[in-house]
Motif scaffolding. Structure first.
Motif, PDB file in Angstrom:
ATOM      1  N   LYS A  17      -4.755  19.101   7.108  1.00  0.00           N
ATOM      2  CA  LYS A  17      -5.488  17.959   6.574  1.00  0.00           C
ATOM      3  C   LYS A  17      -4.935  16.712   7.232  1.00  0.00           C
ATOM      4  CE  LYS A  17      -2.397  18.014   2.547  1.00  0.00           C
ATOM      5  NZ  LYS A  17      -2.320  18.114   1.079  1.00  0.00           N
ATOM      6  N   LYS A  18      -5.481  15.575   6.879  1.00  0.00           N
ATOM      7  CA  LYS A  18      -5.055  14.319   7.500  1.00  0.00           C
ATOM      8  C   LYS A  18      -3.973  13.657   6.649  1.00  0.00           C
ATOM      9  CE  LYS A  18      -7.928  14.565  10.966  1.00  0.00           C
ATOM     10  NZ  LYS A  18      -7.453  14.765  12.346  1.00  0.00           N
ATOM     11  N   TYR A  19      -2.858  13.385   7.291  1.00  0.00           N
ATOM     12  CA  TYR A  19      -1.722  12.756   6.629  1.00  0.00           C
ATOM     13  C   TYR A  19      -1.617  11.306   7.080  1.00  0.00           C
ATOM     14  CZ  TYR A  19      -0.374  17.579   5.646  1.00  0.00           C
ATOM     15  OH  TYR A  19      -0.363  18.889   5.228  1.00  0.00           O
ATOM     16  N   PRO A  46      -2.116  15.452  16.700  1.00  0.00           N
ATOM     17  CA  PRO A  46      -3.448  14.830  16.670  1.00  0.00           C
ATOM     18  C   PRO A  46      -4.397  15.459  15.652  1.00  0.00           C
ATOM     19  CG  PRO A  46      -2.706  15.000  18.926  1.00  0.00           C
ATOM     20  CD  PRO A  46      -1.689  15.731  18.091  1.00  0.00           C
ATOM     21  N   ALA A  47      -4.205  16.732  15.334  1.00  0.00           N
ATOM     22  CA  ALA A  47      -5.076  17.397  14.360  1.00  0.00           C
ATOM     23  C   ALA A  47      -4.662  17.116  12.922  1.00  0.00           C
ATOM     24  CB  ALA A  47      -5.072  18.910  14.609  1.00  0.00           C
ATOM     25  N   PHE A  48      -3.508  16.453  12.737  1.00  0.00           N
ATOM     26  CA  PHE A  48      -2.971  16.282  11.387  1.00  0.00           C
ATOM     27  C   PHE A  48      -2.818  14.823  10.956  1.00  0.00           C
ATOM     28  CE2 PHE A  48      -1.762  20.527  12.594  1.00  0.00           C
ATOM     29  CZ  PHE A  48      -1.819  21.257  11.409  1.00  0.00           C
ATOM     30  N   ILE A  49      -2.797  13.895  11.892  1.00  0.00           N
ATOM     31  CA  ILE A  49      -2.536  12.504  11.532  1.00  0.00           C
ATOM     32  C   ILE A  49      -3.836  11.768  11.236  1.00  0.00           C
ATOM     33  CG2 ILE A  49      -2.522  11.703  13.942  1.00  0.00           C
ATOM     34  CD1 ILE A  49      -0.236  10.441  11.081  1.00  0.00           C
ATOM     35  N   LEU A  55       0.650   6.854  10.472  1.00  0.00           N
ATOM     36  CA  LEU A  55       1.917   6.470  11.091  1.00  0.00           C
ATOM     37  C   LEU A  55       2.756   7.730  11.305  1.00  0.00           C
ATOM     38  CD1 LEU A  55       3.821   4.023  11.861  1.00  0.00           C
ATOM     39  CD2 LEU A  55       4.826   4.320   9.584  1.00  0.00           C
ATOM     40  N   ILE A  56       3.307   7.856  12.501  1.00  0.00           N
ATOM     41  CA  ILE A  56       4.252   8.923  12.818  1.00  0.00           C
ATOM     42  C   ILE A  56       5.609   8.276  13.072  1.00  0.00           C
ATOM     43  CG2 ILE A  56       4.845  10.778  14.416  1.00  0.00           C
ATOM     44  CD1 ILE A  56       1.835  10.934  15.113  1.00  0.00           C
ATOM     45  N   LEU A  57       6.649   8.803  12.418  1.00  0.00           N
ATOM     46  CA  LEU A  57       8.005   8.305  12.589  1.00  0.00           C
ATOM     47  C   LEU A  57       8.914   9.454  12.998  1.00  0.00           C
ATOM     48  CD1 LEU A  57       8.272   6.021   9.429  1.00  0.00           C
ATOM     49  CD2 LEU A  57       8.101   5.256  11.802  1.00  0.00           C
ATOM     50  N   SER A  64       0.860  -1.181   0.000  1.00  0.00           N
ATOM     51  CA  SER A  64       0.000   0.000   0.000  1.00  0.00           C
ATOM     52  C   SER A  64       0.899   1.235   0.000  1.00  0.00           C
ATOM     53  CB  SER A  64      -0.916  -0.008   1.217  1.00  0.00           C
ATOM     54  OG  SER A  64      -0.159   0.045   2.409  1.00  0.00           O
ATOM     55  N   ALA A  65       0.299   2.401  -0.022  1.00  0.00           N
ATOM     56  CA  ALA A  65       1.113   3.612  -0.046  1.00  0.00           C
ATOM     57  C   ALA A  65       0.316   4.772   0.534  1.00  0.00           C
ATOM     58  CB  ALA A  65       1.548   3.933  -1.474  1.00  0.00           C
ATOM     59  N   PRO A  66       0.978   5.633   1.299  1.00  0.00           N
ATOM     60  CA  PRO A  66       0.288   6.826   1.801  1.00  0.00           C
ATOM     61  C   PRO A  66       0.024   7.792   0.656  1.00  0.00           C
ATOM     62  CG  PRO A  66       2.626   6.948   2.294  1.00  0.00           C
ATOM     63  CD  PRO A  66       2.397   5.591   1.700  1.00  0.00           C
ATOM     64  N   THR A  67      -1.072   8.511   0.736  1.00  0.00           N
ATOM     65  CA  THR A  67      -1.378   9.510  -0.290  1.00  0.00           C
ATOM     66  C   THR A  67      -1.019  10.919   0.164  1.00  0.00           C
ATOM     67  OG1 THR A  67      -3.646   9.700   0.517  1.00  0.00           O
ATOM     68  CG2 THR A  67      -3.240   8.117  -1.255  1.00  0.00           C
ATOM     69  N   GLN A  68      -0.876  11.103   1.482  1.00  0.00           N
ATOM     70  CA  GLN A  68      -0.507  12.404   2.042  1.00  0.00           C
ATOM     71  C   GLN A  68       0.637  12.206   3.032  1.00  0.00           C
ATOM     72  OE1 GLN A  68      -1.850  15.299   1.072  1.00  0.00           O
ATOM     73  NE2 GLN A  68      -3.481  14.428  -0.211  1.00  0.00           N
ATOM     74  N   ILE A  69       1.756  12.895   2.795  1.00  0.00           N
ATOM     75  CA  ILE A  69       2.949  12.760   3.629  1.00  0.00           C
ATOM     76  C   ILE A  69       3.373  14.139   4.108  1.00  0.00           C
ATOM     77  CG2 ILE A  69       5.379  12.064   3.702  1.00  0.00           C
ATOM     78  CD1 ILE A  69       4.754  10.036   1.490  1.00  0.00           C
ATOM     79  N   LEU A  70       3.755  14.232   5.371  1.00  0.00           N
ATOM     80  CA  LEU A  70       4.239  15.480   5.959  1.00  0.00           C
ATOM     81  C   LEU A  70       5.596  15.243   6.604  1.00  0.00           C
ATOM     82  CD1 LEU A  70       3.920  18.428   6.955  1.00  0.00           C
ATOM     83  CD2 LEU A  70       2.585  17.531   8.889  1.00  0.00           C
TER      84      LEU A  70
END
Length: 283
Positions: free
Chosen positions: A181-183, A232-235, A240-242, A115-121
């Motif tokens: 937005k949600k990442y 919390p407002a962005f994930i 996943l947070i690294l 799979s792959a994330p569509t939004q990355i920060l």
């Protein structure tokens, strides 16, 4: 500076090593500096050792040697650093990329699999290495990167443009001005060195790398505390947070994020030196 060495490349490199040793620096730096200066492999070096050193812009390398003799980091002298096989532009406004930071990318690849994330920060992007490398790995993702330093962002933009990688860069203190937005994936290698750890650091890091990107208050934990408040407002709810961390901060950083994300699965991972280096927060 010292003499403009002449003779074969082999003789000049030997003289250069003696020059650095005389100046109180590690003579072993010469070979690696030359390889990076020319972007050569060891085979390239062996094949050219008996040729005249002046064939290879030797006076320019002598200026690099002068900087090395004063303890300046090679990457700043060259204006570039290699990360995961790619040359990135660096400046005194950016940290020098470390290979162990690539562990964040490896953890992201392992987590998302097919799979792959569509939004990355990427928060605290510096030279842009994480944002750019993640954009390569996940080409369908929209990648956003922020930094508190405009000078660092200038370098990051140049690196992305040079590699024809699209990243949206924002001048921001943590998440203050990034798109809300949600990442699915948030990464950060923030300042995490405590002021009482100065004696553990190489003088070249203290003297030349930007302190804004190195040091943090609260025993090096201040930015993690701020991230825990804001993320919390962005994930995304399954995101996943690294985070990269100092080798003595694993349990403390994990505790900070457990309070912010009580239901999250939090794990600490080691780097290739077998030191705690990353915290993974699976929401």
């Amino acid at each position: 500076m010292g003499p403009l060495f002449s003779g074969s490349l082999a003789e000049a490199l030997a003289n250069a090593s003696a020059f650095l040793q005389q100046e109180g620096q590690n003579p072993g730096l010469v070979q690696s500096a030359w390889l990076d200066f020319k972007d050569w492999t060891l085979n390239d070096l062996v094949n050219h050792l008996q040729e005249p050193c002046q064939t290879f812009a030797w006076p320019d390398f002598c200026r690099v040697l002068e900087g090395l003799s004063q303890g300046q980091p090679l990457q700043y002298l060259l204006g570039r650093a290699n990360f995961r096989g790619t040359w990135y532009q660096v400046s005194l406004a950016t940290l020098i990329p470390r290979e162990e930071t690539g562990g964040l990318i490896d953890l992201a690849i392992k987590f998302f699999g097919d799979s792959a994330p569509t939004q990355i920060l990427d928060i605290g992007t510096g030279t842009g290495i994480l944002a750019i490398e993640l954009a390569k790995v996940f080409p369908q993702a929209q990648v956003v990167a922020s930094d508190i330093s405009e000078e660092a962002l200038k370098i990051a933009r140049v690196n992305a443009e040079t590699m024809a990688i699209h990243v949206d860069f924002f001048l921001s203190d943590v998440c203050k001005t990034v798109p809300k937005k949600k990442y699915q994936l948030i990464v950060s290698n923030p300042p995490y060195i405590a002021l009482d750890e100065l004696d553990l650091m190489d003088p070249s890091v203290i003297n030349y790398e930007p302190h804004l990107a190195l040091f943090a208050d609260q025993e090096g934990l201040a930015i993690y505390q701020k991230l825990a408040q804001e993320l919390p407002a962005f994930i995304d709810k399954q995101g996943l947070i690294l985070l990269e961390i100092g080798f003595r901060q694993g349990q403390k950083v994990a505790a900070i994020f457990k309070e912010a994300f009580p239901q999250a699965e939090i794990t600490i991972h080691k780097d290739f030196y077998d030191k705690d280096r990353f915290v993974q927060i699976k929401i």
